[in-house]
Design an enzyme around this catalytic site. Structure first.
Site, PDB file in Angstrom:
ATOM      1  N   ALA A   1     -29.377 -47.384 -45.900  1.00 39.35           N
ATOM      2  CA  ALA A   1     -28.201 -46.817 -45.222  1.00 39.35           C
ATOM      3  C   ALA A   1     -28.584 -46.410 -43.805  1.00 39.35           C
ATOM      4  O   ALA A   1     -29.046 -45.294 -43.573  1.00 39.35           O
ATOM      5  CB  ALA A   1     -27.654 -45.622 -46.000  1.00 39.35           C
TER       6      ALA A   1
ATOM      7  N   GLU B   1     -26.019 -34.750 -29.576  1.00 35.58           N
ATOM      8  CA  GLU B   1     -27.285 -35.486 -29.745  1.00 35.58           C
ATOM      9  C   GLU B   1     -27.350 -36.640 -28.762  1.00 35.58           C
ATOM     10  O   GLU B   1     -28.338 -36.817 -28.044  1.00 35.58           O
ATOM     11  CB  GLU B   1     -27.366 -36.079 -31.153  1.00 35.58           C
ATOM     12  CG  GLU B   1     -27.782 -35.099 -32.218  1.00 35.58           C
ATOM     13  CD  GLU B   1     -27.487 -35.641 -33.609  1.00 35.58           C
ATOM     14  OE1 GLU B   1     -27.147 -34.815 -34.466  1.00 35.58           O
ATOM     15  OE2 GLU B   1     -27.563 -36.871 -33.828  1.00 35.58           O
TER      16      GLU B   1
ATOM     17  N   GLN C   1     -39.634 -59.606  -0.773  1.00 36.62           N
ATOM     18  CA  GLN C   1     -38.226 -59.331  -1.098  1.00 36.62           C
ATOM     19  C   GLN C   1     -37.939 -59.379  -2.600  1.00 36.62           C
ATOM     20  O   GLN C   1     -37.059 -58.664  -3.085  1.00 36.62           O
ATOM     21  CB  GLN C   1     -37.315 -60.299  -0.349  1.00 36.62           C
ATOM     22  CG  GLN C   1     -37.265 -59.969   1.140  1.00 36.62           C
ATOM     23  CD  GLN C   1     -36.298 -60.839   1.911  1.00 36.62           C
ATOM     24  OE1 GLN C   1     -35.825 -61.849   1.414  1.00 36.62           O
ATOM     25  NE2 GLN C   1     -36.030 -60.459   3.146  1.00 36.62           N
TER      26      GLN C   1
ATOM     27  N   GLY D   1     -47.793 -55.847 -12.564  1.00 35.88           N
ATOM     28  CA  GLY D   1     -48.573 -57.037 -12.932  1.00 35.88           C
ATOM     29  C   GLY D   1     -49.420 -56.778 -14.165  1.00 35.88           C
ATOM     30  O   GLY D   1     -48.995 -56.075 -15.086  1.00 35.88           O
ATOM     31  N   GLY D   2     -50.657 -57.306 -14.149  1.00 35.44           N
ATOM     32  CA  GLY D   2     -51.559 -57.166 -15.303  1.00 35.44           C
ATOM     33  C   GLY D   2     -51.880 -55.712 -15.621  1.00 35.44           C
ATOM     34  O   GLY D   2     -52.074 -55.344 -16.781  1.00 35.44           O
TER      35      GLY D   2
ATOM     36  N   ILE E   1     -37.651 -40.683 -40.079  1.00 43.41           N
ATOM     37  CA  ILE E   1     -37.313 -39.306 -39.731  1.00 43.41           C
ATOM     38  C   ILE E   1     -38.325 -38.736 -38.735  1.00 43.41           C
ATOM     39  O   ILE E   1     -39.503 -38.538 -39.065  1.00 43.41           O
ATOM     40  CB  ILE E   1     -37.202 -38.412 -40.995  1.00 43.41           C
ATOM     41  CG1 ILE E   1     -36.221 -39.056 -41.994  1.00 43.41           C
ATOM     42  CG2 ILE E   1     -36.788 -36.981 -40.622  1.00 43.41           C
ATOM     43  CD1 ILE E   1     -34.839 -39.401 -41.434  1.00 43.41           C
ATOM     44  N   THR E   2     -37.846 -38.479 -37.532  1.00 46.33           N
ATOM     45  CA  THR E   2     -38.699 -37.928 -36.477  1.00 46.33           C
ATOM     46  C   THR E   2     -39.152 -36.523 -36.882  1.00 46.33           C
ATOM     47  O   THR E   2     -38.329 -35.709 -37.305  1.00 46.33           O
ATOM     48  CB  THR E   2     -37.931 -37.893 -35.137  1.00 46.33           C
ATOM     49  OG1 THR E   2     -37.512 -39.219 -34.834  1.00 46.33           O
ATOM     50  CG2 THR E   2     -38.795 -37.349 -34.000  1.00 46.33           C
TER      51      THR E   2
HETATM   52  C1  FAD Z   1     -38.514 -44.057 -33.851  1.00 42.01           C
HETATM   53  C2  FAD Z   1     -37.256 -43.768 -34.626  1.00 42.01           C
HETATM   54  C3  FAD Z   1     -36.865 -42.449 -34.805  1.00 42.01           C
HETATM   55  C4  FAD Z   1     -35.727 -42.156 -35.573  1.00 42.01           C
HETATM   56  N1  FAD Z   1     -35.413 -40.842 -35.838  1.00 42.01           N
HETATM   57  C5  FAD Z   1     -34.445 -40.564 -36.774  1.00 42.01           C
HETATM   58  C6  FAD Z   1     -34.252 -39.219 -37.231  1.00 42.01           C
HETATM   59  O1  FAD Z   1     -34.900 -38.276 -36.767  1.00 42.01           O
HETATM   60  N2  FAD Z   1     -33.307 -39.006 -38.202  1.00 42.01           N
HETATM   61  C7  FAD Z   1     -32.561 -40.017 -38.740  1.00 42.01           C
HETATM   62  O2  FAD Z   1     -31.755 -39.753 -39.623  1.00 42.01           O
HETATM   63  N3  FAD Z   1     -32.730 -41.312 -38.304  1.00 42.01           N
HETATM   64  C8  FAD Z   1     -33.658 -41.603 -37.351  1.00 42.01           C
HETATM   65  N4  FAD Z   1     -33.850 -42.915 -36.932  1.00 42.01           N
HETATM   66  C9  FAD Z   1     -33.057 -43.972 -37.528  1.00 42.01           C
HETATM   67  C10 FAD Z   1     -32.067 -44.636 -36.563  1.00 42.01           C
HETATM   68  O3  FAD Z   1     -31.001 -43.775 -36.287  1.00 42.01           O
HETATM   69  C11 FAD Z   1     -31.642 -45.958 -37.237  1.00 42.01           C
HETATM   70  O4  FAD Z   1     -32.753 -46.843 -37.127  1.00 42.01           O
HETATM   71  C12 FAD Z   1     -30.394 -46.555 -36.623  1.00 42.01           C
HETATM   72  O5  FAD Z   1     -29.281 -45.754 -36.928  1.00 42.01           O
HETATM   73  C13 FAD Z   1     -30.133 -47.977 -37.131  1.00 42.01           C
HETATM   74  O6  FAD Z   1     -30.226 -48.075 -38.516  1.00 42.01           O
HETATM   75  P1  FAD Z   1     -31.136 -49.258 -39.162  1.00 42.01           P
HETATM   76  O7  FAD Z   1     -32.480 -49.167 -38.509  1.00 42.01           O
HETATM   77  O8  FAD Z   1     -31.076 -49.132 -40.630  1.00 42.01           O
HETATM   78  O9  FAD Z   1     -30.463 -50.595 -38.684  1.00 42.01           O
HETATM   79  P2  FAD Z   1     -29.213 -51.359 -39.354  1.00 42.01           P
HETATM   80  O10 FAD Z   1     -28.066 -50.444 -39.519  1.00 42.01           O
HETATM   81  O11 FAD Z   1     -29.687 -52.106 -40.549  1.00 42.01           O
HETATM   82  O12 FAD Z   1     -28.851 -52.386 -38.210  1.00 42.01           O
HETATM   83  C14 FAD Z   1     -29.541 -53.622 -37.985  1.00 42.01           C
HETATM   84  C15 FAD Z   1     -28.816 -54.351 -36.858  1.00 42.01           C
HETATM   85  O13 FAD Z   1     -27.468 -54.640 -37.260  1.00 42.01           O
HETATM   86  C16 FAD Z   1     -26.558 -54.090 -36.309  1.00 42.01           C
HETATM   87  N5  FAD Z   1     -25.338 -53.651 -36.984  1.00 42.01           N
HETATM   88  C17 FAD Z   1     -25.221 -52.842 -38.061  1.00 42.01           C
HETATM   89  N6  FAD Z   1     -23.922 -52.644 -38.356  1.00 42.01           N
HETATM   90  C18 FAD Z   1     -23.207 -53.335 -37.450  1.00 42.01           C
HETATM   91  C19 FAD Z   1     -21.799 -53.550 -37.225  1.00 42.01           C
HETATM   92  N7  FAD Z   1     -20.857 -52.978 -37.972  1.00 42.01           N
HETATM   93  N8  FAD Z   1     -21.430 -54.353 -36.195  1.00 42.01           N
HETATM   94  C20 FAD Z   1     -22.366 -54.929 -35.405  1.00 42.01           C
HETATM   95  N9  FAD Z   1     -23.699 -54.779 -35.557  1.00 42.01           N
HETATM   96  C21 FAD Z   1     -24.103 -53.999 -36.568  1.00 42.01           C
HETATM   97  C22 FAD Z   1     -27.299 -52.927 -35.688  1.00 42.01           C
HETATM   98  O14 FAD Z   1     -26.736 -52.545 -34.446  1.00 42.01           O
HETATM   99  C23 FAD Z   1     -28.702 -53.495 -35.584  1.00 42.01           C
HETATM  100  O15 FAD Z   1     -28.801 -54.305 -34.452  1.00 42.01           O
HETATM  101  C24 FAD Z   1     -34.948 -43.215 -36.110  1.00 42.01           C
HETATM  102  C25 FAD Z   1     -35.330 -44.548 -35.884  1.00 42.01           C
HETATM  103  C26 FAD Z   1     -36.483 -44.829 -35.166  1.00 42.01           C
HETATM  104  C27 FAD Z   1     -36.883 -46.276 -34.994  1.00 42.01           C
END
Ligand code: FAD
Length: 396
Positions: A132, A244, A281, A349-350, A159-160
């Site tokens: 989810a 947020e 440029q 660059g590098g 979860i951060t």
């Molecule tokens: C470093 C890090 C820190 C985080 N910290 C927290 C935190 O502290 N607490 C917390 O609860 N979460 C946290 N998250 C989670 C973050 O909020 C989720 O990764 C994010 O909401 C996306 O969910 P998912 O990764 O499951 O991707 P998914 O929902 O599986 O999405 C995968 C792809 O499908 C696309 N997609 C999904 N649904 C649709 C739609 N209806 N239409 C078009 N495109 C769609 C998405 O945009 C994405 O490109 C963190 C994530 C990271 C990587």
């Protein structure tokens, strides 16, 4: 109508204080911490001494009762040195504690928030689950009431601060058959609660900011740790999303600003073909684009924060202008930030590909802002939904 970014004297002092602390305390450690992916344990106590942990919190909780403009300013100035640690601060102070401040019981606020302000407590927020993500309402974590306790089973991912948090705010289904209307919010002390585990997730960016996979296994918490009303978790969740998104813009802005500053300096110093590369440029074009994108991002972020500060009801959510404005600000900052960081690496660059150069960290960290706090796609869905609302008339 004031359209410039003139800071008040107090805001200027805040900016200078946080940036000076970042350069003096954080910068000398950053390369090594990033390499080892280690979180500096004194981070929050340091920020507590600076008095910036509870920027929007009322003074009775130990806060400074300032606004979201000041919050963005603080996050931007931490992120000029470390985007990752600015995110860690945002996850604790805004995602967890600010939401807690808005929705928890007063006796719990008095118990927790002064310690959040001093830096004794670190917070985390748990929404996302392995199955989810964008569809957060499909979460499967369960909370079952048993006498004066709730029994929690399930998991949370990405979860951060999960591994270092003293306080966790999270959401679970209390009556799953009711869908979004059967979800509630809770808080507890992760370090002393049985049935809670947090496993480190390894990342290529945002290193130093701890990220964990959390498991709740028959975890028991007091029933009084319900945050907000029973089955009203959606209201708690959405009441925090806009602030947020707005405040986390600061993380991207700080990296954008550093990328531009570091690139200007490097382009003037680096000589090729007998001239500084700044005389070419093609390099000048990149610098000009970086400047425009940073200025526009800054306007999107600070105007959203200022709009939020002007509202008496800052909850936002579906059907509000704040929802559109905050999603737009983070969408813009995220995508422009990724491009600016990419250009900064290219100008270096590098050397830009080497960990010794800070632009490499900004580049790795920036990509998160297209994903975290709702992806770019989700933000576009929110913005268009609000634009297409019947009552939408304003061009703002
Ligand atoms: C470093 C890090 C820190 C985080 N910290 C927290 C935190 O502290 N607490 C917390 O609860 N979460 C946290 N998250 C989670 C973050 O909020 C989720 O990764 C994010 O909401 C996306 O969910 P998912 O990764 O499951 O991707 P998914 O929902 O599986 O999405 C995968 C792809 O499908 C696309 N997609 C999904 N649904 C649709 C739609 N209806 N239409 C078009 N495109 C769609 C998405 O945009 C994405 O490109 C963190 C994530 C990271 C990587």
């Amino acid at each position: 109508m004031a359209l410039d970014f003139t800071l008040t004297e107090e805001q200027q002092m805040l900016e200078e204080m946080v940036y000076k602390w970042g350069i003096d305390w954080l910068e000398p450690q950053m390369e090594e911490l990033y390499e080892k992916d280690e979180f500096p344990p004194d981070l929050f106590r340091e920020l507590g001494q600076l008095g910036v942990n509870g920027i929007v919190f009322e003074e009775k909780y130990g806060g400074t009762a300032l606004g979201y403009v000041e919050t963005v300013l603080v996050y931007e100035n931490i992120a000029r040195v470390s985007n990752a640690l600015s995110m860690t601060v945002g996850a604790s102070q805004t995602l967890c504690f600010d939401n807690f401040r808005r929705n928890a019981r007063e006796e719990h606020r008095m118990e927790v928030l002064p310690r959040a302000c001093s830096g004794e407590y670190i917070g985390c927020l748990g929404i996302t689950e392995p199955n989810a993500g964008s569809d957060a309402m499909s979460m499967a974590t369960r909370a079952v009431k048993k006498g004066d306790r709730y029994i929690i089973n399930g998991s949370k991912i990405f979860i951060t601060n999960a591994q270092v948090a003293d306080i966790m705010l999270f959401y679970a289904k209390t009556e799953p058959e009711k869908g979004a209307h059967g979800m509630s919010a809770f808080w507890f002390y992760p370090k002393t609660t049985r049935g809670f585990t947090a496993e480190k997730i390894k990342k290529w960016g945002m290193r130093t900011s701890p990220t964990g996979l959390i498991t709740f296994e028959d975890m028991e918490i007091p029933a009084e740790n319900l945050v907000g009303e029973y089955n009203m978790g959606v209201a708690v969740l959405t009441s925090g999303l806009c602030t947020e998104r707005i405040t986390l813009c600061g993380c991207s802005l700080g990296s954008q600003r550093s990328c531009l500053e570091l690139s200007l300096k490097y382009a003037k110093e680096r000589v090729q073909f007998g001239k500084p590369i700044s005389s070419f440029q093609l390099i000048q074009g990149k610098l000009a684009d970086m400047y425009c994108d940073y200025k526009a991002s800054k306007w999107m972020a600070y105007s959203a924060a200022s709009y939020c500060d002007s509202l008496s009801d800052k909850r936002g959510g579906k059907g509000t202008d704040l929802d559109r404005v905050s999603a737009a600000a983070l969408l813009y900052c995220g995508e422009k930030g990724t491009k600016i960081a990419l250009d900064a690496v290219q100008i270096h660059g590098g050397y830009g590909y080497c960990t010794e150069y800070a632009v490499s960290r900004h580049y790795l960290d920036q990509k998160l802002w297209d994903i975290g706090a709702g992806t770019s796609e989700v933000r576009r869905i929110v913005i268009s939904r609000e634009l297409l609302r019947d009552e939408f008339k304003s061009g703002i």
